[in-house]
Design a protein around this motif. Structure first.
Motif, mmCIF file in Angstrom:
data_model
loop_
_atom_site.group_PDB
_atom_site.id
_atom_site.type_symbol
_atom_site.label_atom_id
_atom_site.label_comp_id
_atom_site.label_asym_id
_atom_site.label_seq_id
_atom_site.Cartn_x
_atom_site.Cartn_y
_atom_site.Cartn_z
ATOM 1 N N LEU A 1 0.826 -1.204 0.000
ATOM 2 C CA LEU A 1 0.000 0.000 0.000
ATOM 3 C C LEU A 1 0.866 1.263 0.000
ATOM 4 C CD1 LEU A 1 -2.992 -1.024 2.308
ATOM 5 C CD2 LEU A 1 -2.912 -0.856 -0.183
ATOM 6 N N LEU B 1 3.992 1.509 -1.306
ATOM 7 C CA LEU B 1 4.554 1.625 -2.654
ATOM 8 C C LEU B 1 3.486 2.056 -3.658
ATOM 9 C CD1 LEU B 1 6.874 -1.491 -2.782
ATOM 10 C CD2 LEU B 1 7.565 0.845 -3.275
ATOM 11 N N PHE B 2 2.305 1.484 -3.485
ATOM 12 C CA PHE B 2 1.180 1.779 -4.351
ATOM 13 C C PHE B 2 0.840 3.266 -4.324
ATOM 14 C CE2 PHE B 2 -3.201 1.161 -5.786
ATOM 15 C CZ PHE B 2 -2.997 0.220 -6.759
ATOM 16 N N VAL C 1 2.886 5.697 -3.577
ATOM 17 C CA VAL C 1 3.951 6.507 -4.159
ATOM 18 C C VAL C 1 4.028 6.341 -5.681
ATOM 19 C CG1 VAL C 1 6.447 6.877 -4.176
ATOM 20 C CG2 VAL C 1 5.273 6.372 -2.038
ATOM 21 N N VAL C 2 3.779 5.132 -6.169
ATOM 22 C CA VAL C 2 4.019 4.850 -7.580
ATOM 23 C C VAL C 2 2.758 4.995 -8.436
ATOM 24 C CG1 VAL C 2 4.756 3.037 -9.189
ATOM 25 C CG2 VAL C 2 5.972 3.369 -7.054
ATOM 26 N N ILE C 3 1.582 4.771 -7.842
ATOM 27 C CA ILE C 3 0.355 4.810 -8.649
ATOM 28 C C ILE C 3 -0.558 5.970 -8.239
ATOM 29 C CG2 ILE C 3 -1.656 3.508 -9.451
ATOM 30 C CD1 ILE C 3 0.507 1.709 -10.121
ATOM 31 N N PRO D 1 1.127 9.730 -8.313
ATOM 32 C CA PRO D 1 1.370 10.165 -9.694
ATOM 33 C C PRO D 1 0.090 10.356 -10.513
ATOM 34 C CG PRO D 1 2.909 8.458 -9.107
ATOM 35 C CD PRO D 1 1.941 8.555 -7.985
ATOM 36 N N PHE D 2 -0.893 9.472 -10.307
ATOM 37 C CA PHE D 2 -2.119 9.622 -11.082
ATOM 38 C C PHE D 2 -2.840 10.923 -10.706
ATOM 39 C CE2 PHE D 2 -6.672 8.751 -11.952
ATOM 40 C CZ PHE D 2 -6.567 8.655 -13.335
#
Lengths: 273, 287
Positions: free
Chosen positions: B16, B18-19, B21-23, B26-27
């Motif tokens: 969660l 990482l999710f 930060v990465v998804i 950014p979205f």
């Protein structure tokens, strides 16, 4: 259908198969021709001998060894890390059945279908801000999360059907959650995990868009990015172009031959989900 | 015994984070940027829905979506249709009369293009279709600029994509056919049903779930298509093969129109999410 009819069906299917593999064959025979031979004999003739200079020149020009190593490093790291994350998530969602598991699964599914373009610029911006731009690590982190999103979705369904009795027996024997995960769940699910591992590896190997954006220097590029960016460069002649195509094709076909069984089984596993 | 689930939350934490930060972040940043004018450096300037208003009037944007429709035909519809006939012929005809080995060898040959990175498939065809030294022109004695002629380029890219995609439905449909009860086919054969009737009344209804999955995944892949366009044509000649993903890439990294590129990417993301939910809804109702 008897007699000539049944052979006609076979013939048609074989012709189509030959058309499908034709590009592979023609790339292979022309990658080992000299430019002179190509221009005089054309693409269809069998090579007179093995002319490897085109491949060697191209290999050196793009430092292909470095590209192979980068692709290998990135794909292997992503495969392992994404499987680890998928297992942890699927343990909580599939076996633990935590509250809100359905919404979490939908979230992961959406993340996996989201076009990377909708994340690309912010990721590029953030990577620059934290000094990860143009490093393999940036691609590894991003791809790990994207692949794990799919892995979680798939594995949660598999672990949802995990036999509870085994876990209860282990709990009675005093095994904690972490111990049950590594001593029982992981070993029993190993076949599915292997399929995921191979799929993540190959998908990451084949990835183009994110590596293209993140990896701009020669030392960090992957095989597809290096070949894709060079495509159509002025200095490329016919034999060097086919040499470059061959160098891109060979690793992919090698993986296919090595993992064929797992892959076909895995495509099926993915399809049923 | 009440099963305690609270402790399992811990296992979701790494993902969660990482999710996020990465998804997620950014979205949201992308959606935010789509309401601004921003070159990528300096401070973004808020302009509300201006980028979206501009999109609606931008001919290149509409064309890029029309090309996407063509690519859905080439990547989803045509491979599914051909794949159904091929899988059925291999399973129900070749497999039974010439042995399963012949059938699986043919299947492997159809599947081979799928193992290539799509960018490498582009490199292979870029060479084969080269106007002056390409193999295709030399073999057929033609003098066509397959990818450089605006009237031909999209059709050429579509043909390459059919070649690339075909193996995927074949493999999935053949796997699906394996779980069909052979008794159906035997009964139909005793009743004297033709191959075509068996295909229509047994094969198609039985592997409906697989057909759905293939159409969904291939349609999404066609909407996202980037690699082959980048390698084969870079959206050209002119605008002839422009697709939304390449159009947004162009705005991000070449034209420094980050706000506009973000708007394109946001619209593309929304379309893909809607398509996914529609398909899943239809599939749910089917079952």
């Amino acid at each position: 259908m008897r007699g000539p009819g049944r052979w006609a069906v076979l013939f048609a299917l074989v012709v189509l198969a030959v058309v499908m593999v034709f590009p592979f064959a023609i790339v292979a025979i022309n990658a080992v021709k000299s430019p002179a031979e190509y221009s005089s004999q054309g693409p269809l003739s069998l090579p007179d001998g093995l002319y490897l200079q085109g491949i060697i020149d191209f290999w050196n020009r793009v430092e292909f060894g470095t590209k192979l190593w980068n692709s290998l490093l990135i794909s292997a790291s992503v495969a392992v890390l994404a499987v680890v994350l998928s297992v942890l998530n699927a343990y909580a969602l599939g076996i633990g059945r935590v509250k809100g598991r359905l919404s979490i699964l939908v979230l992961f599914l959406v993340a996996n279908t989201l076009p990377q373009e909708a994340l690309a610029y912010p990721l590029y911006y953030l990577a620059k801000a934290v000094g990860l731009y143009d490093t393999q690590l940036a691609v590894i982190i991003v791809m790990t999360v994207i692949q794990a999103a799919f892995g979680t979705y798939l594995l949660s369904a598999v672990l949802g059907q995990f036999p509870k009795e085994i876990l209860e027996a282990a709990a009675i024997d005093g095994a904690g959650r972490l111990r049950s995960l590594f001593r029982i769940v992981v070993p029993i699910s190993r076949p599915t995990l292997n399929v995921l591992l191979i799929f993540f590896f190959i998908w990451t190997w084949n990835e183009f868009f994110l590596p293209l954006i993140f990896l701009i220097s020669n030392d960090t590029q992957t095989v597809p990015v290096a070949l894709g960016v060079l495509q159509g460069e002025k200095y490329m002649d016919a034999t060097m172009s086919s040499a470059s195509a061959l160098l891109g094709v060979v690793p992919a076909v090698a993986f296919f031959l090595i993992f064929q069984r797992t892959l076909t089984r895995g495509v099926t596993v993915g399809a049923i989900k | 015994m009440r099963v305690r689930t609270r402790g399992y939350w811990l296992y979701l934490i790494p993902s969660l984070l990482l999710f996020l930060v990465v998804i997620v972040v950014p979205f949201l940043m992308n959606v935010g940027a789509s309401f601004t004018r921003w070159s990528g450096v300096g401070t973004p300037r808020w302009i509300g829905f201006d980028n979206y208003a501009r999109l609606l009037k931008d001919e290149r944007f509409w064309q890029s979506f029309q090309h996407n429709v063509g690519l859905i035909v080439a990547m989803a519809i045509v491979p599914t249709a051909i794949g159904l006939v091929l899988a059925s012929a291999l399973f129900d005809y070749i497999g039974k009369r010439f042995g399963p080995r012949t059938a699986s060898a043919l299947r492997a040959m159809y599947y081979l293009p799928q193992v290539l990175p799509v960018a490498v498939a582009g490199v292979v065809w870029g060479w084969m279709l080269h106007p002056s030294y390409g193999a295709v022109n030399q073999i057929f004695g033609l003098d066509l600029d397959w990818l450089g002629d605006p009237d031909l380029a999209l059709a050429t890219v579509m043909a390459v994509m059919v070649w690339f995609q075909l193996g995927y439905p074949v493999v999935i449909f053949m796997a699906g056919l394996q779980r069909v009860d052979p008794a159906y086919y035997e009964a139909a054969e005793i009743d004297g049903a033709s191959w075509w009737r068996r295909f229509w009344h047994i094969t198609l209804p039985q592997i409906r779930p697989e057909i759905f999955v293939v159409l969904l995944t291939c349609t999404i892949a066609a909407l996202k298509v980037f690699g082959p366009i980048f390698v084969l044509t870079r959206g050209g000649p002119g605008n002839a093969t422009m697709v939304p993903s390449y159009f947004s890439y162009l705005n991000f990294f070449q034209k420094s129109n980050v706000g506009y590129g973000s708007a394109i990417a946001t619209v593309l993301a929304l379309i893909i999410i809607v398509v996914t939910f529609l398909f899943l809804r239809v599939q749910e109702r089917e079952q």
